[in-house]
Design an enzyme around this catalytic site. Sequence first.
Site, short mmCIF file in Angstrom:
data_model
loop_
_atom_site.label_atom_id
_atom_site.label_comp_id
_atom_site.label_asym_id
_atom_site.label_seq_id
_atom_site.Cartn_x
_atom_site.Cartn_y
_atom_site.Cartn_z
N LYS A 139 1.11 -0.94 -0.02
CA LYS A 139 -0.66 0.16 0.16
C LYS A 139 0.98 1.54 -0.01
O LYS A 139 0.71 2.25 0.04
CB LYS A 139 -0.70 -0.24 1.35
CG LYS A 139 -1.65 -1.39 1.28
CD LYS A 139 -2.97 -1.24 -0.03
CE LYS A 139 -2.53 -2.34 -0.95
NZ LYS A 139 -3.40 -2.26 -1.78
N TRP A 157 0.97 1.98 -8.19
CA TRP A 157 1.27 3.66 -9.15
C TRP A 157 2.92 3.14 -10.06
O TRP A 157 3.07 3.72 -11.19
CB TRP A 157 0.98 4.74 -8.06
CG TRP A 157 1.31 5.85 -8.90
CD1 TRP A 157 0.91 6.30 -10.44
CD2 TRP A 157 1.50 7.08 -8.28
NE1 TRP A 157 1.70 7.74 -10.35
CE2 TRP A 157 1.55 8.05 -8.71
CE3 TRP A 157 1.62 7.58 -6.84
CZ2 TRP A 157 2.25 9.79 -8.42
CZ3 TRP A 157 1.47 8.84 -6.35
CH2 TRP A 157 1.89 9.63 -6.64
N HIS A 193 7.67 -7.08 -2.59
CA HIS A 193 7.46 -6.20 -0.83
C HIS A 193 8.85 -6.50 -0.09
O HIS A 193 8.88 -7.41 1.06
CB HIS A 193 6.05 -6.84 -0.68
CG HIS A 193 5.29 -5.88 -1.02
ND1 HIS A 193 5.17 -4.38 -1.78
CD2 HIS A 193 3.09 -6.51 -1.23
CE1 HIS A 193 3.98 -4.66 -1.92
NE2 HIS A 193 3.19 -5.21 -2.25
N ARG A 216 -8.03 2.85 -4.62
CA ARG A 216 -9.32 4.01 -3.22
C ARG A 216 -9.48 5.04 -3.75
O ARG A 216 -10.11 5.39 -3.97
CB ARG A 216 -8.97 2.09 -2.37
CG ARG A 216 -9.61 3.40 -1.13
CD ARG A 216 -8.91 2.71 0.13
NE ARG A 216 -8.47 3.09 1.02
CZ ARG A 216 -8.48 3.81 1.28
NH1 ARG A 216 -9.71 4.40 1.65
NH2 ARG A 216 -7.37 4.71 1.97
P1 A3P Z 1 -5.12 4.31 -0.79
O1 A3P Z 1 -6.08 3.19 -0.46
O2 A3P Z 1 -5.12 5.83 -0.03
O3 A3P Z 1 -5.99 4.90 -1.48
P2 A3P Z 1 -0.60 -0.83 -3.57
O4 A3P Z 1 -0.52 -0.28 -5.15
O5 A3P Z 1 0.54 -0.69 -2.77
O6 A3P Z 1 -1.33 -2.02 -3.14
O7 A3P Z 1 -0.23 0.97 -3.14
C1 A3P Z 1 -2.74 1.28 -3.02
C2 A3P Z 1 -2.77 2.55 -2.32
O8 A3P Z 1 -2.11 3.62 -3.91
C3 A3P Z 1 -3.95 2.71 -2.20
O9 A3P Z 1 -3.89 3.88 -1.51
C4 A3P Z 1 -4.15 3.97 -3.82
O10 A3P Z 1 -5.35 4.29 -3.97
C5 A3P Z 1 -2.79 3.66 -4.18
N1 A3P Z 1 -2.92 4.11 -6.47
C6 A3P Z 1 -2.84 3.47 -6.61
N2 A3P Z 1 -2.66 3.96 -8.27
C7 A3P Z 1 -2.71 5.19 -7.64
C8 A3P Z 1 -2.00 6.30 -9.27
N3 A3P Z 1 -2.22 5.83 -10.11
N4 A3P Z 1 -1.73 7.21 -8.46
C9 A3P Z 1 -1.76 7.22 -7.05
N5 A3P Z 1 -2.02 6.50 -6.06
C10 A3P Z 1 -2.68 5.34 -6.36
#
Ligand code: A3P
Length: 338
Positions: free
Chosen positions: A79, A84, A143, A301
């Site tokens: 997370k 991204w 991870h 999210r």
């Molecule tokens: P939130 O739950 O705070 O919205 P991971 O990819 O490591 O699983 O992390 C997921 C988190 O990154 C989530 O945060 C998600 O919404 C956010 N996220 C996913 N894609 C993104 C993007 N393109 N730009 C910014 N945040 C992104």
Amino acid sequence: MREEGKDHEETDQDFDHKRTCTEWEAILPTLPKQRGWMTNHLVQYQGVWLSPSGLKGVMLARDHFKSLPTDILLSTSPKAGTTWFKALLFTIMNRRNYPFSSHPLLTTNPHDLVHFIEVMIDQTPSSNPIKNSFSSPRLLSTHIPYSLLPNSVKTSCCRIVNVCRDPKDALISQWQYFNKLRPKEMPPFPLEDAFELFCDGVSHFGPLWDHALGYYRASQESPEKVLVLTYEAMKMDPTVNIKRLADFIGHPLDPEEESGEVLERMVSLCSFENMSSLEVNKSGVQQFTAQFKVPNSNFFRKGQTGDWRNHLTPTMLESLNKISKERFSGSDLEFLYG
Ligand code: A3P
């Protein structure tokens, strides 16, 4: 003769894989256990909290993953912005291979383009375990905390991009994510419970502070090998940070790309707004292991900084900031808890 040699080699690899699995099965019952976020429990292995199947991936990667000097490895705790940054790195590395109008990211989830080494190595034990048909050099992700990285990663000339996130937002994001994935037969997982476990360091691949500090220290020792970036910095100024990423991985933007549309288009292709609206990211599933599958939509999210404000009580905020202040004291990561 050649075929026989090949069969022999594959049998040896299968055998090695089984040996690691046998070691994993033997060690599991001996490890300290705590309540799990999504599985019944997490186990502690060499100071790191992992799901039982997560530990298997870590051990298989340790024993069988062979890093190449040209590899680019994205490391994150869950997370922190993995999805991204997979998209960003893939886009930077392949920006001359695909037109933006028919870019693979428009139809493929980033996790299908860039694979976790600890997942891949478990899925394809006897063949070339890590393939990335879209790019060469290989773009991979993990991870795994720095302390448990396979030796070949630490000793090869590969480059590592580590992404950290404000622990408060990481906690909220993890809590929401794992809550959605919890099997129905498990009791509900209130924020108070997630908070307590998180503060005790009991989170997937945690303690989170150790994860961040491990890579931070490695970046201090070997800045040419390890780059630490934050979710917050990328959010605040994507153009500057995409240039930093491109320079670090050896794919610098030329002046035309910087001043023209390319940089801007990379930012918008990978933006939360764009990626979360794509059909492929609204449907489809990642089957990470036989038991662990995640709908693509769960990776998107809110995509904001500061969502902790909507969830943490003042007491929780104070305790979490205190831990981060103590743990990150003296490092450049101090700002993360601010
Ligand atoms: P939130 O739950 O705070 O919205 P991971 O990819 O490591 O699983 O992390 C997921 C988190 O990154 C989530 O945060 C998600 O919404 C956010 N996220 C996913 N894609 C993104 C993007 N393109 N730009 C910014 N945040 C992104």
